[in-house]
Motif scaffolding. Structure first.
Motif, PDB file in Angstrom:
ATOM      1  N   HIS A 275      47.094 -73.211  19.453  1.00 36.53           N
ATOM      2  CA  HIS A 275      46.107 -72.179  19.125  1.00 36.53           C
ATOM      3  C   HIS A 275      46.310 -71.681  17.695  1.00 36.53           C
ATOM      4  CE1 HIS A 275      44.311 -71.932  23.065  1.00 36.53           C
ATOM      5  NE2 HIS A 275      45.487 -71.757  23.637  1.00 36.53           N
ATOM      6  N   GLU A 276      47.568 -71.608  17.268  1.00 34.28           N
ATOM      7  CA  GLU A 276      47.856 -71.152  15.909  1.00 34.28           C
ATOM      8  C   GLU A 276      47.302 -72.121  14.878  1.00 34.28           C
ATOM      9  OE1 GLU A 276      50.015 -71.321  18.375  1.00 34.28           O
ATOM     10  OE2 GLU A 276      50.442 -69.190  18.734  1.00 34.28           O
ATOM     11  N   ALA A 277      47.446 -73.421  15.158  1.00 33.38           N
ATOM     12  CA  ALA A 277      46.929 -74.429  14.232  1.00 33.38           C
ATOM     13  C   ALA A 277      45.409 -74.368  14.157  1.00 33.38           C
ATOM     14  CB  ALA A 277      47.390 -75.813  14.657  1.00 33.38           C
ATOM     15  N   LYS A 278      44.766 -74.199  15.295  1.00 31.87           N
ATOM     16  CA  LYS A 278      43.307 -74.086  15.307  1.00 31.87           C
ATOM     17  C   LYS A 278      42.853 -72.852  14.530  1.00 31.87           C
ATOM     18  CE  LYS A 278      42.725 -76.386  19.777  1.00 31.87           C
ATOM     19  NZ  LYS A 278      42.298 -76.220  21.193  1.00 31.87           N
ATOM     20  N   ASP A 279      43.557 -71.745  14.731  1.00 31.05           N
ATOM     21  CA  ASP A 279      43.199 -70.522  14.015  1.00 31.05           C
ATOM     22  C   ASP A 279      43.377 -70.706  12.511  1.00 31.05           C
ATOM     23  OD1 ASP A 279      42.629 -69.279  16.399  1.00 31.05           O
ATOM     24  OD2 ASP A 279      44.547 -68.214  16.521  1.00 31.05           O
ATOM     25  N   GLY A 280      44.427 -71.437  12.124  1.00 36.39           N
ATOM     26  CA  GLY A 280      44.667 -71.684  10.707  1.00 36.39           C
ATOM     27  C   GLY A 280      43.577 -72.532  10.083  1.00 36.39           C
ATOM     28  N   LEU A 281      43.119 -73.539  10.793  1.00 36.01           N
ATOM     29  CA  LEU A 281      42.045 -74.379  10.283  1.00 36.01           C
ATOM     30  C   LEU A 281      40.751 -73.578  10.144  1.00 36.01           C
ATOM     31  CD1 LEU A 281      42.692 -77.645  12.322  1.00 36.01           C
ATOM     32  CD2 LEU A 281      42.843 -77.402   9.838  1.00 36.01           C
ATOM     33  N   ALA A 282      40.465 -72.745  11.137  1.00 32.69           N
ATOM     34  CA  ALA A 282      39.257 -71.923  11.068  1.00 32.69           C
ATOM     35  C   ALA A 282      39.344 -70.938   9.904  1.00 32.69           C
ATOM     36  CB  ALA A 282      39.048 -71.186  12.385  1.00 32.69           C
ATOM     37  N   ALA A 283      40.525 -70.381   9.686  1.00 33.70           N
ATOM     38  CA  ALA A 283      40.705 -69.386   8.624  1.00 33.70           C
ATOM     39  C   ALA A 283      40.585 -70.006   7.236  1.00 33.70           C
ATOM     40  CB  ALA A 283      42.064 -68.706   8.775  1.00 33.70           C
ATOM     41  N   SER A 284      40.787 -71.319   7.118  1.00 25.75           N
ATOM     42  CA  SER A 284      40.701 -71.976   5.810  1.00 25.75           C
ATOM     43  C   SER A 284      39.259 -72.101   5.332  1.00 25.75           C
ATOM     44  CB  SER A 284      41.345 -73.362   5.871  1.00 25.75           C
ATOM     45  OG  SER A 284      40.610 -74.233   6.709  1.00 25.75           O
ATOM     46  N   ALA A 285      38.301 -71.886   6.223  1.00 23.82           N
ATOM     47  CA  ALA A 285      36.895 -71.909   5.831  1.00 23.82           C
ATOM     48  C   ALA A 285      36.484 -70.541   5.294  1.00 23.82           C
ATOM     49  CB  ALA A 285      36.013 -72.268   7.029  1.00 23.82           C
ATOM     50  N   MET A 286      35.594 -70.526   4.337  1.00 23.80           N
ATOM     51  CA  MET A 286      35.111 -69.257   3.797  1.00 23.80           C
ATOM     52  C   MET A 286      34.339 -68.463   4.836  1.00 23.80           C
ATOM     53  SD  MET A 286      33.837 -70.407   0.003  1.00 23.80           S
ATOM     54  CE  MET A 286      34.937 -71.257  -1.137  1.00 23.80           C
TER      55      MET A 286
ATOM     56  N   LYS B   2      35.253 -68.270   7.843  1.00 24.90           N
ATOM     57  CA  LYS B   2      36.278 -67.782   8.767  1.00 24.90           C
ATOM     58  C   LYS B   2      35.987 -68.142  10.221  1.00 24.90           C
ATOM     59  CE  LYS B   2      38.465 -66.269   5.302  1.00 24.90           C
ATOM     60  NZ  LYS B   2      39.598 -67.112   4.800  1.00 24.90           N
ATOM     61  N   ARG B   3      35.417 -69.307  10.408  1.00 24.88           N
ATOM     62  CA  ARG B   3      35.221 -69.814  11.760  1.00 24.88           C
ATOM     63  C   ARG B   3      35.289 -71.327  11.747  1.00 24.88           C
ATOM     64  NH1 ARG B   3      30.465 -72.421  13.002  1.00 24.88           N
ATOM     65  NH2 ARG B   3      28.577 -71.962  11.786  1.00 24.88           N
TER      66      ARG B   3
ATOM     67  N   ASP C  71      26.459 -77.583  14.269  1.00 29.61           N
ATOM     68  CA  ASP C  71      26.325 -77.435  12.820  1.00 29.61           C
ATOM     69  C   ASP C  71      26.050 -78.780  12.168  1.00 29.61           C
ATOM     70  OD1 ASP C  71      26.868 -74.648  12.751  1.00 29.61           O
ATOM     71  OD2 ASP C  71      29.028 -75.044  12.851  1.00 29.61           O
ATOM     72  N   ILE C  72      26.709 -79.812  12.663  1.00 26.15           N
ATOM     73  CA  ILE C  72      26.511 -81.152  12.115  1.00 26.15           C
ATOM     74  C   ILE C  72      25.176 -81.711  12.585  1.00 26.15           C
ATOM     75  CG2 ILE C  72      27.534 -83.427  11.839  1.00 26.15           C
ATOM     76  CD1 ILE C  72      29.164 -80.991  10.749  1.00 26.15           C
ATOM     77  N   ALA C  73      24.828 -81.456  13.836  1.00 26.48           N
ATOM     78  CA  ALA C  73      23.530 -81.916  14.346  1.00 26.48           C
ATOM     79  C   ALA C  73      22.381 -81.328  13.528  1.00 26.48           C
ATOM     80  CB  ALA C  73      23.383 -81.549  15.821  1.00 26.48           C
ATOM     81  N   ASP C  74      22.517 -80.085  13.089  1.00 28.47           N
ATOM     82  CA  ASP C  74      21.483 -79.460  12.265  1.00 28.47           C
ATOM     83  C   ASP C  74      21.241 -80.273  10.995  1.00 28.47           C
ATOM     84  OD1 ASP C  74      21.103 -77.329  14.004  1.00 28.47           O
ATOM     85  OD2 ASP C  74      22.491 -76.008  12.937  1.00 28.47           O
ATOM     86  N   MET C  75      22.333 -80.660  10.316  1.00 28.28           N
ATOM     87  CA  MET C  75      22.197 -81.398   9.070  1.00 28.28           C
ATOM     88  C   MET C  75      21.670 -82.810   9.304  1.00 28.28           C
ATOM     89  SD  MET C  75      22.327 -81.582   5.810  1.00 28.28           S
ATOM     90  CE  MET C  75      23.335 -80.280   5.090  1.00 28.28           C
ATOM     91  N   VAL C  76      22.164 -83.459  10.350  1.00 25.05           N
ATOM     92  CA  VAL C  76      21.693 -84.807  10.662  1.00 25.05           C
ATOM     93  C   VAL C  76      20.196 -84.797  10.958  1.00 25.05           C
ATOM     94  CG1 VAL C  76      21.858 -86.720  12.300  1.00 25.05           C
ATOM     95  CG2 VAL C  76      23.943 -85.602  11.471  1.00 25.05           C
ATOM     96  N   GLU C  77      19.778 -83.835  11.752  1.00 24.54           N
ATOM     97  CA  GLU C  77      18.355 -83.732  12.094  1.00 24.54           C
ATOM     98  C   GLU C  77      17.505 -83.554  10.842  1.00 24.54           C
ATOM     99  OE1 GLU C  77      15.253 -80.880  14.598  1.00 24.54           O
ATOM    100  OE2 GLU C  77      17.309 -80.217  14.223  1.00 24.54           O
TER     101      GLU C  77
ATOM    102  N   VAL D 188      29.632 -80.186   5.122  1.00 27.70           N
ATOM    103  CA  VAL D 188      29.360 -79.125   6.101  1.00 27.70           C
ATOM    104  C   VAL D 188      30.710 -78.672   6.617  1.00 27.70           C
ATOM    105  CG1 VAL D 188      28.146 -78.490   8.218  1.00 27.70           C
ATOM    106  CG2 VAL D 188      27.156 -80.219   6.698  1.00 27.70           C
ATOM    107  N   ASN D 189      31.306 -77.719   5.902  1.00 24.73           N
ATOM    108  CA  ASN D 189      32.691 -77.364   6.198  1.00 24.73           C
ATOM    109  C   ASN D 189      32.988 -75.878   6.063  1.00 24.73           C
ATOM    110  OD1 ASN D 189      33.327 -76.741   3.382  1.00 24.73           O
ATOM    111  ND2 ASN D 189      33.302 -78.939   3.015  1.00 24.73           N
ATOM    112  N   GLY D 190      31.938 -75.055   5.989  1.00 25.46           N
ATOM    113  CA  GLY D 190      32.157 -73.618   5.895  1.00 25.46           C
ATOM    114  C   GLY D 190      32.832 -73.178   4.620  1.00 25.46           C
ATOM    115  N   GLY D 191      32.788 -74.042   3.586  1.00 24.34           N
ATOM    116  CA  GLY D 191      33.415 -73.696   2.315  1.00 24.34           C
ATOM    117  C   GLY D 191      34.893 -74.015   2.243  1.00 24.34           C
TER     118      GLY D 191
END
Length: 240
Positions: free
Chosen positions: A189-200, A202-203, A209-215, A232-235
């Motif tokens: 859970h800590e690793a997942k939270d860290g990956l989410a926090a690395s995006a601008m 913060k999620r 999100d990817i389906a939106d761009m593909v469509e 598509v990476n939240g910054g």
């Protein structure tokens, strides 16, 4: 007219979200993958005209047979892939290093090249090819990143070759996307939270999100957009 869409690796995660999106829009969707039970479950769960086809996209004979059976398509989404190192025990032998590189390139590059090459001759003009990449290509993420970088380069040549047929080719480079099998359920859970926090934002990213761009890239609104890679990476990894 009903569009025919092929989504490789369409049984789970991003592929399933993409397949769901096109099915909701009334398309005939064929989802491919190696695991029959996963594909059958997805095709049963997704509302609409969704057909499961067990195909190993790295097998030339299997891909060729699939192309002969499916006929002309309008949209191809090359989603199959992933970091195959998660499936291997690391060793320092040169043989193991070679095997790891080959496995990642086969999973991420060869699958896209074979499926595209096989379906393209009968593909309807005015269609779209979208390949799922990764910000790993820009972050220097070892052999997986190198495979995704190869996809981005190949896509430019592909777009050049098919542009006169009004077929577009683009890459969607993802950041961390939750609710997929990418990390094989090994992240804490800590690793997942860290990956989410690395995006601008913060999620974590979501498959939708990817389906939106593909469509969008496959739509009539994007007919002059080709040979591009869209992050598509939240910054998490900015581009310009």
């Amino acid at each position: 007219m009903t569009r025919t869409v092929v989504v490789t690796g369409g049984g789970t995660g991003i592929g399933r979200a993409v397949a769901t999106r096109f099915a909701e829009k009334g398309a005939r969707v064929l989802i491919t993958g190696r695991r029959h039970s996963v594909l059958e479950r997805a095709s049963a769960d997704i509302a609409g005209n969704v057909v499961a086809a067990q195909v190993d996209a790295s097998d030339p004979d299997a891909v060729s047979a699939f192309a002969d059976e499916v006929g002309p398509v309008d949209i191809l989404v090359n989603n199959a892939g992933g970091n195959t190192d998660f499936d291997r025990a690391p060793t320092s032998s040169l043989s193991s290093v070679a095997d790891s590189w080959r496995a990642n390139f086969e999973s991420n590059v060869i699958t896209a090249v074979l499926m595209t090459t096989s379906l393209l001759p009968a593909m309807n003009d005015g269609g779209a090819i979208v390949t799922i990449g990764s910000i790993a290509a820009d972050k220097g993420s070892g052999l997986y990143g190198a495979a995704k970088a190869a996809i981005a380069s190949w896509n430019i040549d592909l777009a050049r070759r098919i542009g006169a047929r009004s077929i577009t080719a683009n890459v969607v480079a993802t950041g961390y996307i939750a609710d997929t099998e990418f990390f094989r359920d090994v992240l804490t859970h800590e690793a997942k939270d860290g990956l989410a926090a690395s995006a601008m934002t913060k999620r974590a990213g979501a498959p939708d999100d990817i389906a939106d761009m593909v469509e969008f890239l496959a739509s009539n609104r994007a007919r002059q957009i080709t040979a591009q890679t869209f992050a598509v990476n939240g910054g998490e990894w900015p581009s310009r």
